[in-house]
Design a protein around this motif. Sequence first.
Motif: not given
Length: 168
Positions: A78-84, A137-141, A150-155, A157-165
Motif C-alpha cells: 500500500a505504501a509503495t502504491f501511495a508513493a507511486v 521494487e519493479g514498479l518503483w523502477e 501506467y494510468d490510474e486504472g492500471q495501477y 488493477e496491479l494493486y488488486q492483483r498483487l493483493c490477490g497473491l
Amino acid sequence: MRRDELLNAAEALLAEQGAPCLTLAAVAERAGVSKGGLLYHFNTKEALIKGLIERLVRDFDELVAAQDEPSYTRAYLAATFAAVRSGSLRRWAVATGAAGDPELLAPLREAMARWHREGLADEPDPMAARIVRLACEGLWEVATHDPGFYDEGQYEELYQRLCGLLPG
C-alpha cells in the motif's frame, strides 16, 4: 533555515539540472541562504546526499507505518502504491542518482534489506510476500523512469492483483 528546506532545495536542483549541478553553493543559492548557513547543517556534499537518502528512507518507513493493513507486506504494498501515485518516486531517482559513492547508498541498502526481511516469519506465505515485495521494487523502477507508463486504472488493477497473491 531548517534541514528539510535545504534538502528540498537540493532535490529540486537535482530534479531540474541533474547530479553534476549539485554543489553546495548551488544548493545554498537555491535555498536562499548563505553557504555558511548550509554548511551549518551539511558540511560536505556527501553529507547533503546522505541526508537526502536518510530522509527518503525515513519518509518511506513512516508511510509504511501509516498504512492500516494486517501484515507488513500489505502495508509495504500500500505504501509503495501511495508513493507511486503521489509522484514522490522522483525523489528516490534524483537522490540515488546523485550518490556516486557506494558508501553514500549504505543507508538505502540497509533499509532495503530490512524492508525485505521485515515480518516474513509472520506471513502466512513468506514466498508470496517476497514476490509481492519484489514486484513493488519493479514498479518503483518503472514508475521512476517513466512516470506516465501506467494510468490510474492500471495501477489499481496491479494493486488488486498483487493483493490477490497474498493470503487473507
